[in-house]
Design an enzyme around this catalytic site. Sequence first.
Site, PDB file in Angstrom:
ATOM      1  N   CYS A  49       7.159   2.651   9.999  1.00  0.00           N
ATOM      2  CA  CYS A  49       6.709   0.884  10.699  1.00  0.00           C
ATOM      3  C   CYS A  49       5.532   1.483  11.092  1.00  0.00           C
ATOM      4  O   CYS A  49       4.915   2.167  11.654  1.00  0.00           O
ATOM      5  CB  CYS A  49       7.823   0.213  11.664  1.00  0.00           C
ATOM      6  SG  CYS A  49       6.222  -1.189  11.853  1.00  0.00           S
ATOM      7  N   CYS A  67       8.599  -3.390  -9.802  1.00  0.00           N
ATOM      8  CA  CYS A  67       8.135  -5.090  -8.967  1.00  0.00           C
ATOM      9  C   CYS A  67       6.513  -4.609  -8.706  1.00  0.00           C
ATOM     10  O   CYS A  67       5.990  -5.685  -8.574  1.00  0.00           O
ATOM     11  CB  CYS A  67       9.258  -5.473  -8.264  1.00  0.00           C
ATOM     12  SG  CYS A  67       8.591  -4.679  -6.466  1.00  0.00           S
ATOM     13  N   CYS A  97      10.664  -5.547  11.448  1.00  0.00           N
ATOM     14  CA  CYS A  97      10.843  -4.766  12.091  1.00  0.00           C
ATOM     15  C   CYS A  97      11.575  -5.287  12.972  1.00  0.00           C
ATOM     16  O   CYS A  97      10.631  -6.285  13.817  1.00  0.00           O
ATOM     17  CB  CYS A  97       9.493  -3.634  11.818  1.00  0.00           C
ATOM     18  SG  CYS A  97       9.592  -2.678  13.762  1.00  0.00           S
ATOM     19  N   HIS A 103       6.034  -7.469   9.959  1.00  0.00           N
ATOM     20  CA  HIS A 103       6.448  -8.164   8.522  1.00  0.00           C
ATOM     21  C   HIS A 103       6.012  -7.180   7.646  1.00  0.00           C
ATOM     22  O   HIS A 103       5.301  -6.299   7.590  1.00  0.00           O
ATOM     23  CB  HIS A 103       5.759  -9.729   8.173  1.00  0.00           C
ATOM     24  CG  HIS A 103       5.738  -9.782   6.765  1.00  0.00           C
ATOM     25  ND1 HIS A 103       6.837 -10.791   6.229  1.00  0.00           N
ATOM     26  CD2 HIS A 103       5.316  -9.492   5.303  1.00  0.00           C
ATOM     27  CE1 HIS A 103       6.998 -10.835   5.101  1.00  0.00           C
ATOM     28  NE2 HIS A 103       5.849 -10.020   4.410  1.00  0.00           N
ATOM     29  N   HIS A 106      10.406  -8.902   1.580  1.00  0.00           N
ATOM     30  CA  HIS A 106      11.245  -9.806   1.272  1.00  0.00           C
ATOM     31  C   HIS A 106      12.534  -8.603   1.026  1.00  0.00           C
ATOM     32  O   HIS A 106      12.591  -7.725   0.230  1.00  0.00           O
ATOM     33  CB  HIS A 106      10.648 -10.976   0.238  1.00  0.00           C
ATOM     34  CG  HIS A 106      10.034 -11.789   1.225  1.00  0.00           C
ATOM     35  ND1 HIS A 106       8.392 -11.694   1.342  1.00  0.00           N
ATOM     36  CD2 HIS A 106       9.773 -12.791   1.241  1.00  0.00           C
ATOM     37  CE1 HIS A 106       7.906 -12.351   1.200  1.00  0.00           C
ATOM     38  NE2 HIS A 106       9.032 -13.649   1.929  1.00  0.00           N
ATOM     39  N   ASP A 110      18.692  -8.865  -6.080  1.00  0.00           N
ATOM     40  CA  ASP A 110      18.786  -8.768  -7.775  1.00  0.00           C
ATOM     41  C   ASP A 110      18.655  -7.120  -7.744  1.00  0.00           C
ATOM     42  O   ASP A 110      18.194  -6.316  -8.861  1.00  0.00           O
ATOM     43  CB  ASP A 110      17.880  -9.617  -8.574  1.00  0.00           C
ATOM     44  CG  ASP A 110      16.333  -9.008  -8.215  1.00  0.00           C
ATOM     45  OD1 ASP A 110      16.199  -8.099  -7.121  1.00  0.00           O
ATOM     46  OD2 ASP A 110      15.155  -9.671  -8.591  1.00  0.00           O
ATOM     47  N   ARG A 118      17.493  -5.375  -3.025  1.00  0.00           N
ATOM     48  CA  ARG A 118      16.602  -4.613  -3.322  1.00  0.00           C
ATOM     49  C   ARG A 118      15.537  -5.273  -2.009  1.00  0.00           C
ATOM     50  O   ARG A 118      14.899  -6.384  -2.177  1.00  0.00           O
ATOM     51  CB  ARG A 118      15.851  -5.232  -4.358  1.00  0.00           C
ATOM     52  CG  ARG A 118      14.295  -4.898  -5.122  1.00  0.00           C
ATOM     53  CD  ARG A 118      13.877  -5.308  -6.028  1.00  0.00           C
ATOM     54  NE  ARG A 118      13.783  -6.587  -6.556  1.00  0.00           N
ATOM     55  CZ  ARG A 118      12.675  -7.912  -6.654  1.00  0.00           C
ATOM     56  NH1 ARG A 118      11.684  -7.223  -5.954  1.00  0.00           N
ATOM     57  NH2 ARG A 118      13.155  -8.740  -6.868  1.00  0.00           N
ATOM     58  N   CYS A 120      11.672  -5.249  -0.702  1.00  0.00           N
ATOM     59  CA  CYS A 120      10.153  -5.341  -1.811  1.00  0.00           C
ATOM     60  C   CYS A 120       9.634  -5.274   0.166  1.00  0.00           C
ATOM     61  O   CYS A 120       9.125  -6.083   0.355  1.00  0.00           O
ATOM     62  CB  CYS A 120      10.246  -6.493  -2.488  1.00  0.00           C
ATOM     63  SG  CYS A 120       8.856  -6.396  -3.486  1.00  0.00           S
TER      64      CYS A 120
HETATM   65 ZN   LIG Z   1       7.498  -2.093  14.047  1.00  0.00          ZN
END
Ligand SMILES: [Zn+2]
Length: 131
Positions: A49, A67, A97, A103, A106, A110, A118, A120
Amino acid sequence: MSKYQIKKSEAEWKAQLSEEEYKVLREKGTERAFMGEYNMHFDDGTYTCMACKNPLFNSSSKFDSGCGWPSFDESIEGSVEYIKDTSHGMIRTEILCTNCGSHLGHIFNDGPTQTGQRYCVNSVSINFDKK
Ligand SMILES: [Zn+2]
């Protein structure tokens, strides 16, 4: 103030993070596709993170999803929190986290590998520790 291990005010986060990191990690922004540092990065190591250094993903779980963002098919156990996100007229699952609540991106079901997942993830949300 927060249920997370790392308890910082938004002012403290703002002082610690770059403007772009703050926008993504704390305001749930999204970096531009294909522009991130780790999109096409496949060295051996661990992704942590950016905000608190919590280990999130092993490089062995990274794959090229096409993607435009770093993609992983599994996370390090207990490192990622999943929250239903209904913003932007979509139903998605946001990933955070678990250590600091920042954040990451997502998760979608799929994925092309065995796990079907996945993750992302924004490059600015993560850092890389080379093995
Ligand atoms: Zn963190």
